[in-house]
Design an enzyme around this catalytic site. Structure first.
Site, PDB file in Angstrom:
ATOM      1  N   ALA A 187       0.823  -1.210   0.000  1.00  7.94           N
ATOM      2  CA  ALA A 187       0.000   0.000   0.000  1.00  7.94           C
ATOM      3  C   ALA A 187       0.855   1.257   0.000  1.00  7.94           C
ATOM      4  O   ALA A 187       0.464   2.294   0.512  1.00  7.94           O
ATOM      5  CB  ALA A 187      -0.914  -0.008   1.226  1.00  7.94           C
ATOM      6  N   ARG A 233      -1.841   7.121 -11.643  1.00  6.13           N
ATOM      7  CA  ARG A 233      -2.890   7.133 -12.673  1.00  6.13           C
ATOM      8  C   ARG A 233      -4.253   7.585 -12.148  1.00  6.13           C
ATOM      9  O   ARG A 233      -5.157   7.853 -12.905  1.00  6.13           O
ATOM     10  CB  ARG A 233      -2.986   5.729 -13.313  1.00  6.13           C
ATOM     11  CG  ARG A 233      -1.778   5.375 -14.145  1.00  6.13           C
ATOM     12  CD  ARG A 233      -1.690   3.882 -14.458  1.00  6.13           C
ATOM     13  NE  ARG A 233      -1.090   3.114 -13.365  1.00  6.13           N
ATOM     14  CZ  ARG A 233      -0.849   1.794 -13.399  1.00  6.13           C
ATOM     15  NH1 ARG A 233      -1.180   1.102 -14.470  1.00  6.13           N
ATOM     16  NH2 ARG A 233      -0.301   1.184 -12.373  1.00  6.13           N
TER      17      ARG A 233
HETATM   18  C1  UD1 Z   1       0.848  -5.198 -10.442  1.00  4.06           C
HETATM   19  C2  UD1 Z   1       1.667  -6.401 -10.964  1.00  4.06           C
HETATM   20  C3  UD1 Z   1       0.968  -6.975 -12.194  1.00  4.06           C
HETATM   21  C4  UD1 Z   1      -0.457  -7.356 -11.864  1.00  4.06           C
HETATM   22  C5  UD1 Z   1      -1.214  -6.173 -11.229  1.00  4.06           C
HETATM   23  C6  UD1 Z   1      -2.542  -6.668 -10.683  1.00  4.06           C
HETATM   24  C7  UD1 Z   1       4.012  -5.954 -10.418  1.00  4.06           C
HETATM   25  C8  UD1 Z   1       5.326  -5.542 -10.952  1.00  4.06           C
HETATM   26  N1  UD1 Z   1       3.014  -5.997 -11.293  1.00  4.06           N
HETATM   27  O1  UD1 Z   1       0.898  -4.195 -11.468  1.00  4.06           O
HETATM   28  O2  UD1 Z   1       1.688  -8.125 -12.671  1.00  4.06           O
HETATM   29  O3  UD1 Z   1      -1.106  -7.802 -13.047  1.00  4.06           O
HETATM   30  O4  UD1 Z   1      -0.476  -5.610 -10.144  1.00  4.06           O
HETATM   31  O5  UD1 Z   1      -3.336  -5.600 -10.245  1.00  4.06           O
HETATM   32  O6  UD1 Z   1       3.890  -6.265  -9.261  1.00  4.06           O
HETATM   33  N2  UD1 Z   1       3.200  -0.621  -4.404  1.00  4.06           N
HETATM   34  C9  UD1 Z   1       4.015  -0.441  -3.308  1.00  4.06           C
HETATM   35  N3  UD1 Z   1       5.275   0.029  -3.499  1.00  4.06           N
HETATM   36  C10 UD1 Z   1       5.764   0.313  -4.736  1.00  4.06           C
HETATM   37  C11 UD1 Z   1       4.921   0.106  -5.848  1.00  4.06           C
HETATM   38  C12 UD1 Z   1       3.644  -0.368  -5.646  1.00  4.06           C
HETATM   39  O7  UD1 Z   1       3.602  -0.682  -2.165  1.00  4.06           O
HETATM   40  O8  UD1 Z   1       6.920   0.728  -4.819  1.00  4.06           O
HETATM   41  C13 UD1 Z   1       1.821  -1.110  -4.171  1.00  4.06           C
HETATM   42  C14 UD1 Z   1       0.760  -0.153  -4.721  1.00  4.06           C
HETATM   43  O9  UD1 Z   1       0.355   0.755  -3.704  1.00  4.06           O
HETATM   44  C15 UD1 Z   1      -0.353  -1.109  -5.112  1.00  4.06           C
HETATM   45  C16 UD1 Z   1       0.364  -2.414  -5.429  1.00  4.06           C
HETATM   46  O10 UD1 Z   1       1.658  -2.310  -4.881  1.00  4.06           O
HETATM   47  O11 UD1 Z   1      -1.250  -1.337  -4.045  1.00  4.06           O
HETATM   48  C17 UD1 Z   1       0.474  -2.646  -6.939  1.00  4.06           C
HETATM   49  O12 UD1 Z   1       1.165  -1.580  -7.544  1.00  4.06           O
HETATM   50  P1  UD1 Z   1       0.766  -1.020  -8.972  1.00  4.06           P
HETATM   51  O13 UD1 Z   1       1.712   0.051  -9.322  1.00  4.06           O
HETATM   52  O14 UD1 Z   1      -0.684  -0.723  -9.029  1.00  4.06           O
HETATM   53  O15 UD1 Z   1       1.092  -2.293  -9.877  1.00  4.06           O
HETATM   54  P2  UD1 Z   1       0.394  -2.673 -11.263  1.00  4.06           P
HETATM   55  O16 UD1 Z   1       1.011  -1.879 -12.349  1.00  4.06           O
HETATM   56  O17 UD1 Z   1      -1.066  -2.634 -11.112  1.00  4.06           O
HETATM   57 MG    MG Z   2      -2.291  -1.861  -9.713  1.00  3.34          MG
END
Ligand code: UD1
Ligand code: MG
Length: 449
Positions: free
Chosen positions: A8, A14
């Site tokens: 989280a 986006r």
């Molecule tokens: C991610 C997955 C993707 C999957 C999708 C499903 C990865 C690299 N990709 O992509 O394969 O299909 O979710 O919804 O994992 N977050 C952190 N720290 C960070 C980055 C993100 O805590 O540095 C958290 C975000 O708050 C979020 C979750 O991780 O709750 C997913 O991050 P997001 O950037 O939405 O990944 P997606 O591009 O959706």
């Molecule tokens: Mg996501």
């Protein structure tokens, strides 16, 4: 042993919002609250929320959540980097680590339980949830064989043209053997389009890696933008309406009505079009609500009718009729058989049985005895510019049209107030009170020319 880590920390670029993505509201709860609720039944030994972007705000919003540990990820360098942050807090942990994306809020508890069960019975190093989507745009693609063994996950943006045709997607929900994951986590590299450490890359380093396809693809909807937020809202609303229809509620135009998780209905309630229920709205049996009403965190008794009205933090006992165009504000408390009509506002006031406030009134900080009849346009003047004061009206009293009751004031039982009166003093039981200029009539009046 089971530990849960919820990711989280991301900003949610986006969404184009000042609010961190995981705090976006969905049918009355935040995304992260919904994710945490979906694994509540598993009673994990450890529950860790990885926070980063606006970490204080996210932590504050969950301060009431029992047993939740917060781990800071700073800066936010990808989902793999996020999970690296639990290496230290879980250094002594033995067991499975369930990783949930904080932006995947529609998962059912049973689905997570199935994932865990499958993971444990197969002895896999990692088991992840997948789905086949008609439009997999944006999701990581899962490459697996017929025996559900996964070889790799490739993010949409890193996929070749040909890889994009694969419509088996990664839901962002994983069950890892923690010891095995902890070994490979430090080896992640950022050689991808975003230059981040991807959790998904661990899957190719772990063996065996298995996947479990969900039956209902709606469950794994991830929320990255406002369109997906609205689509998830629609799924939740549909689930809630179907549930209550199965429990005996009629919705005349279901798609036009919204509910919250806390909404409760008795049997044989009819909900007309354009009605919205928020917070813990509890509606008794045989009520008719709408069209066009908003009921928020209120208790409504049986056989109540509410038309084109707003009811917030109020209590309405059985057999009352509200509206059209009434507003019951916080602390409005109506006993059985009251009638509140058009353009009436009631705030922090109790009405005993059978009171009628039918037209154009403001009743604030008041206590009405049973059977009080409030005449059209009666106002309780409760505010002197600094303080609020109480009005008490005894049982069976009647106020004439356009009366102003200047609080603090007490009218005894059976009082009659003449129309157009402004009363500033208490009135004893059984009296007639008049507080208006005497009528003057000049015969044969010649208008000035
Ligand atoms: C991610 C997955 C993707 C999957 C999708 C499903 C990865 C690299 N990709 O992509 O394969 O299909 O979710 O919804 O994992 N977050 C952190 N720290 C960070 C980055 C993100 O805590 O540095 C958290 C975000 O708050 C979020 C979750 O991780 O709750 C997913 O991050 P997001 O950037 O939405 O990944 P997606 O591009 O959706
Ligand atoms: Mg996501």
């Amino acid at each position: 042993m089971l530990a849960v880590a919820v990711l989280a920390a991301g900003k949610g670029t986006r969404m184009k919002s000042d609010l961190p993505k995981v705090l976006q509201p969905l049918a009355g709860a935040t995304l992260v609250e919904r994710v945490l609720a979906s694994c509540k039944g598993l009673a994990p030994q450890r529950q860790i929320l990885i926070v980063g972007h606006q970490a204080d705000r996210v932590e504050q919003s969950l301060a009431h959540h029992p047993g939740l540990e917060f781990v800071l990820q700073q800066p936010q360098n990808g989902t793999g980097h996020a999970v690296q942050q639990v290496l230290e807090p879980l250094s002594d942990f033995e067991g499975d680590l369930l990783v949930l994306n904080g932006d995947v809020p529609l998962l059912r508890a049973e689905t997570i339980a199935n994932l865990l069960e499958r993971h444990r019975s197969s002895g896999a190093a990692v088991t992840l949830l997948t789905a086949r989507l008609a439009d997999p745009t944006g999701y990581g693609r899962v490459f697996a064989d017929d025996a559900a063994q996964v070889s790799a996950i490739v993010e949409h943006r890193d996929c070749s043209e040909a890889q994009r045709y694969n419509n088996l997607i990664n839901a962002g929900i994983y069950c890892f053997n923690w010891r095995k994951l902890a070994e490979v986590l430090p080896q992640l590299r950022s050689d991808n389009d975003q230059g981040e450490l991807y959790l998904t890359d661990t899957v190719a380093m772990l063996s065996p890696a298995m996947h479990l396809e969900v039956a209902d693809a709606d469950e794994i909807n991830g929320i990255n933008d406002r369109l997906q937020l609205s689509q998830c809202e629609a799924v939740i609303q549909e689930r809630l309406r179907r549930h209550w229809m199965a429990e005996g509620v009629t919705f005349m135009d279901p798609a036009s009505c919204t509910l919250s998780d806390g909404t409760r209905f008795g049997r044989d309630v009819v909900v007309e079009p354009q009605c919205h229920f928020r917070g813990d709205a509890v509606i008794g049996e045989g009520c008719r609500i709408g069209p066009g009403s908003l009921i928020d965190s209120s208790r409504i008794g049986d056989r109540v009718e509410i038309v084109y009205s707003v009811v917030r933090d109020a209590a309405v006992a059985s057999d009352c009729a509200i509206g059209p165009f009434a507003q019951l504000r916080p602390g409005a408390d109506l006993a059985e058989g009251c009638r509140v009509g058009n353009f009436v506002e009631i705030k922090k006031s109790s009405l005993a049985e059978g009171c009628k406030v039918n037209h154009l009134s403001y009743i604030g900080d008041a206590e009405l005895g049973s059977g009080v009849n409030v005449g059209a346009g009666t106002i309780t003047a409760n505010y002197d510019g600094v303080n609020k004061h109480r009005t008490v009206i005894g049982a069976g009293s009647k106020t004439g049209a356009n009366s102003v009751l200047v609080a603090p004031i007490v009218l005894g039982e059976g009082v009659t107030v003449g129309a157009g009166s402004t009363l500033t003093k208490n009135v004893p039981a059984g009296a007639l009170a008049l507080g208006r200029a005497k009528q003057l009539v000049k015969d044969n009046w010649q208008a000035p020319s």
